[in-house]
Write an enzyme that holds these catalytic residues in place. Structure first.
Site, short mmCIF file in Angstrom:
data_model
loop_
_atom_site.label_atom_id
_atom_site.label_comp_id
_atom_site.label_asym_id
_atom_site.label_seq_id
_atom_site.Cartn_x
_atom_site.Cartn_y
_atom_site.Cartn_z
N LYS A 38 0.84 -1.21 0.00
CA LYS A 38 0.00 0.00 0.00
C LYS A 38 0.87 1.26 0.00
O LYS A 38 0.62 2.20 -0.75
CB LYS A 38 -0.90 -0.02 1.25
CG LYS A 38 -1.53 1.31 1.57
CD LYS A 38 -2.28 1.30 2.87
CE LYS A 38 -1.47 1.63 4.10
NZ LYS A 38 -1.14 3.06 4.30
N ASN A 39 1.91 1.26 0.83
CA ASN A 39 2.71 2.48 0.98
C ASN A 39 3.61 2.76 -0.23
O ASN A 39 4.27 3.78 -0.29
CB ASN A 39 3.56 2.43 2.26
CG ASN A 39 2.71 2.69 3.49
OD1 ASN A 39 1.52 2.99 3.37
ND2 ASN A 39 3.32 2.58 4.66
N CYS A 56 -3.40 13.00 14.35
CA CYS A 56 -4.13 11.74 14.13
C CYS A 56 -3.90 10.82 15.31
O CYS A 56 -3.26 11.19 16.28
CB CYS A 56 -3.71 11.10 12.82
SG CYS A 56 -2.13 10.30 12.86
N ARG A 110 1.25 14.93 13.08
CA ARG A 110 1.82 14.49 11.81
C ARG A 110 2.02 15.73 10.94
O ARG A 110 1.28 15.95 9.97
CB ARG A 110 0.90 13.49 11.09
CG ARG A 110 0.51 12.25 11.86
CD ARG A 110 1.48 11.09 11.77
NE ARG A 110 1.73 10.53 10.48
CZ ARG A 110 1.15 9.44 9.97
NH1 ARG A 110 0.20 8.83 10.64
NH2 ARG A 110 1.51 8.95 8.82
N ASP A 121 5.87 0.58 11.88
CA ASP A 121 4.63 -0.07 11.46
C ASP A 121 4.54 -1.53 11.91
O ASP A 121 3.52 -2.19 11.66
CB ASP A 121 4.48 0.01 9.92
CG ASP A 121 4.03 1.40 9.48
OD1 ASP A 121 3.68 2.22 10.34
OD2 ASP A 121 4.04 1.65 8.25
N ARG A 141 -8.08 -0.38 5.71
CA ARG A 141 -7.31 0.65 4.99
C ARG A 141 -6.04 0.07 4.39
O ARG A 141 -5.56 0.54 3.37
CB ARG A 141 -6.91 1.78 5.95
CG ARG A 141 -8.05 2.65 6.38
CD ARG A 141 -7.53 3.83 7.15
NE ARG A 141 -6.46 4.48 6.39
CZ ARG A 141 -5.57 5.32 6.91
NH1 ARG A 141 -5.62 5.62 8.17
NH2 ARG A 141 -4.65 5.86 6.16
C1 UD1 Z 1 5.09 6.82 6.35
C2 UD1 Z 1 4.20 5.60 6.19
C3 UD1 Z 1 3.74 5.10 7.55
C4 UD1 Z 1 4.95 4.88 8.48
C5 UD1 Z 1 5.85 6.10 8.50
C6 UD1 Z 1 7.15 5.86 9.25
C7 UD1 Z 1 3.18 5.96 4.04
C8 UD1 Z 1 1.94 6.28 3.27
N1 UD1 Z 1 3.06 5.97 5.38
O1 UD1 Z 1 4.30 7.84 6.95
O2 UD1 Z 1 3.03 3.89 7.37
O3 UD1 Z 1 4.49 4.64 9.79
O4 UD1 Z 1 6.20 6.49 7.16
O5 UD1 Z 1 7.83 4.78 8.71
O6 UD1 Z 1 4.20 5.67 3.47
N2 UD1 Z 1 7.66 14.64 10.29
C9 UD1 Z 1 7.81 15.98 10.54
N3 UD1 Z 1 7.58 16.86 9.51
C10 UD1 Z 1 7.21 16.46 8.26
C11 UD1 Z 1 7.07 15.08 8.01
C12 UD1 Z 1 7.30 14.18 9.04
O7 UD1 Z 1 8.13 16.38 11.64
O8 UD1 Z 1 7.04 17.31 7.37
C13 UD1 Z 1 7.89 13.65 11.38
C14 UD1 Z 1 6.64 12.85 11.75
O9 UD1 Z 1 5.81 13.55 12.64
C15 UD1 Z 1 7.24 11.59 12.34
C16 UD1 Z 1 8.52 11.40 11.52
O10 UD1 Z 1 8.79 12.67 10.92
O11 UD1 Z 1 7.58 11.82 13.68
C17 UD1 Z 1 8.42 10.36 10.44
O12 UD1 Z 1 7.25 10.59 9.68
P1 UD1 Z 1 7.15 10.23 8.14
O13 UD1 Z 1 8.27 9.36 7.72
O14 UD1 Z 1 6.92 11.48 7.36
O15 UD1 Z 1 5.81 9.38 8.10
P2 UD1 Z 1 4.81 9.34 6.91
O16 UD1 Z 1 5.57 9.57 5.64
O17 UD1 Z 1 3.63 10.19 7.19
#
Ligand code: UD1
Length: 433
Positions: free
Chosen positions: A22-23, A120, A125, A308, A400
């Site tokens: 999915k990701n 969330c 996030r 995850d 999901r």
């Molecule tokens: C993706 C995955 C999710 C997984 C996560 C971490 C998808 C669709 N989802 O989520 O399943 O749990 O990676 O492996 O691929 N952060 C910031 N600022 C930003 C972006 C992120 O501070 O602009 C922080 C987040 O709050 C979190 C960390 O960075 O603490 C990692 O998040 P991130 O890798 O971005 O997660 P997702 O990409 O949302």
């Protein structure tokens, strides 16, 4: 709302086939926004988030066909006509990965309007790193009424150093940079296999990217991308969930159609817990005949132990002899499942970012509530070894990201059924667009 009713006690025996990731499918579908030609993706999982992404693209004017069953989990996407470069709140709030359209939309159309996701179930996030990166590529980004608006005549090359490793942030900016004017260097990028899968699709579409799979990506922007055909990689989190299910139930399970290389940190941890795991090509066999022993886990970015898989590992730790300390380093509030497991008789204490699990405890069935996608999976695992019949409410979370998990589990001996008023999920998502 659908519920799962699970009677614990059966070991999982047989073969289970893993679906597409999915990701990986989500960013790859967003990548179709970058071209006016058709992008065909195979091995798309039949899960609810994919349907949400289809709706998102269709709302912008894209033509999306999504077929399962005999259509081999294939989607064809054509974004020739894009008349509304927008991701609205109703879609972003159901799936945060909707923000992945920000980068490709600005790159292709010069403008994007995307709802801010807010918090969330697993904590804050933010998407600040996506925004900062787009600004580095020359976009003007403003925020109003809960929406981010980004504009740029044509994005240009730039240097992006991520303060923090972000998976969708890396993907979003990679999709922006491929159509930028000049060279972009992105440092401290996420190295998750899903990022590499997206990069490989973009290369097939004509993008020039160096360093795929590493933390530094170098992109030479091109003026135009073309259509391509691509097969999505297997879902390592679904595979990992079944690995743990087999280990916990003392089963003998072959997990086929997966990529064992993507499961290194988990397999190593399971070995430490006494689980016998054998790899053979694209299959992994788990023999759960040894007693489980406790092990500490600390979540990290890939290739570390995935956040995850943290909830599912916690379910396993309740069945292991000794004390396991589980540290969550990626998200601030990702222990919602712990309280539900405690209601089933687990001995778990939360201390900030650490969960201390003392095992082995006999779990007993209870009515529990799924709070997010992976938390729901962990409750299914706990229920598989619990004494009696567990009822898990709000399984839409699990829908999901897991393709028909109840059918796959039933196929290898679990006693699980879905109850509720909703139509079977297949009937809702299997229609072509
Ligand atoms: C993706 C995955 C999710 C997984 C996560 C971490 C998808 C669709 N989802 O989520 O399943 O749990 O990676 O492996 O691929 N952060 C910031 N600022 C930003 C972006 C992120 O501070 O602009 C922080 C987040 O709050 C979190 C960390 O960075 O603490 C990692 O998040 P991130 O890798 O971005 O997660 P997702 O990409 O949302």
């Amino acid at each position: 709302m659908d519920k799962f009713v699970i009677r614990g006690g059966n070991p999982l025996v047989g073969t289970v086939r893993i679906s597409g990731a999915k990701n990986s499918a989500l960013p790859c579908m967003a990548a179709a926004l970058l071209t006016d030609e058709t992008v065909t993706l195979e091995n798309i999982p039949d899960v609810r988030d994919i349907e949400t992404e289809r709706k998102l693209l269709v709302a912008m004017g894209a033509e999306v066909e999504l077929g399962y069953g005999r259509a081999h989990h294939r989607t064809t996407i054509n974004c020739r006509k894009l008349d509304r470069a927008e991701a609205t709140y109703d879609l972003v709030k159901t799936m945060r990965a909707s923000t992945l359209v920000l980068g490709p939309l600005v790159a292709r159309t010069g403008a994007a309007r995307v709802s801010l996701p807010g918090g969330c179930a697993i904590g804050a996030r933010p998407i600040d790193l996506h925004i900062k990166g787009l600004e580095k590529l020359g976009a003007v980004v403003t925020q109003e009424h809960g929406y981010i608006e980004a504009k740029a005549d044509r994005l240009k090359g730039g240097h992006i150093l991520f303060d923090k490793i972000t998976v969708t942030g890396t993907e979003d900016l990679l999709m922006a940079a491929v159509l930028g004017d000049g060279e972009t260097v992105m440092e401290n990028c996420a190295r998750e296999p899903e990022v590499a899968d997206l990069a490989n699709l973009l290369i097939k579409m004509g993008a020039k990217i160096e360093g795929v799979g590493t933390s530094t990506l170098k992109i030479h922007g091109v003026a135009k991308l073309h259509g391509a055909k691509h097969r999505i990689i297997p879902d390592r989190i679904e595979a990992g969930t079944f690995l743990i299910a087999a280990a916990m139930t003392g089963g003998d399970l072959i997990i086929s159609g997966c990529d064992p290389q993507h499961l290194g940190a988990l397999v190593q941890k399971l070995n430490e817990c006494g689980v016998k795991v054998k790899q053979n090509g694209d299959s992994i066999r788990v023999m759960g005949d040894n007693p489980l022993t406790a092990a500490d886990v600390s979540t990290e970015e890939y290739p570390g132990f995935p956040t995850d898989m943290q909830a599912q590992f916690m379910a396993l730790a309740t069945q292991a002899d000794g004390t396991s300390v589980i540290t969550e380093n990626i998200f601030e509030n990702r222990f919602m499942h712990a309280q539900e497991m405690v209601r089933m008789g687990a001995n778990i204490k939360i201390e900030g970012r650490r969960a201390i699990v003392r095992g082995k405890t006999q779990l007993s069935a209870a009515a529990v509530l799924a709070s997010d996608l992976r938390a729901s999976a962990s409750l299914v695992l706990a229920a598989l070894v619990a004494d009696g019949e567990t009822i898990i409410d709000r399984v839409y979370h699990i829908d999901r990201g897991y393709e028909r998990i109840e059918e796959k589990l039933r196929g290898v001996g679990a006693q699980i059924r879905r109850i509720g008023e909703m139509l079977p999920r297949k009937a809702q998502t299997a229609q072509p667009a």
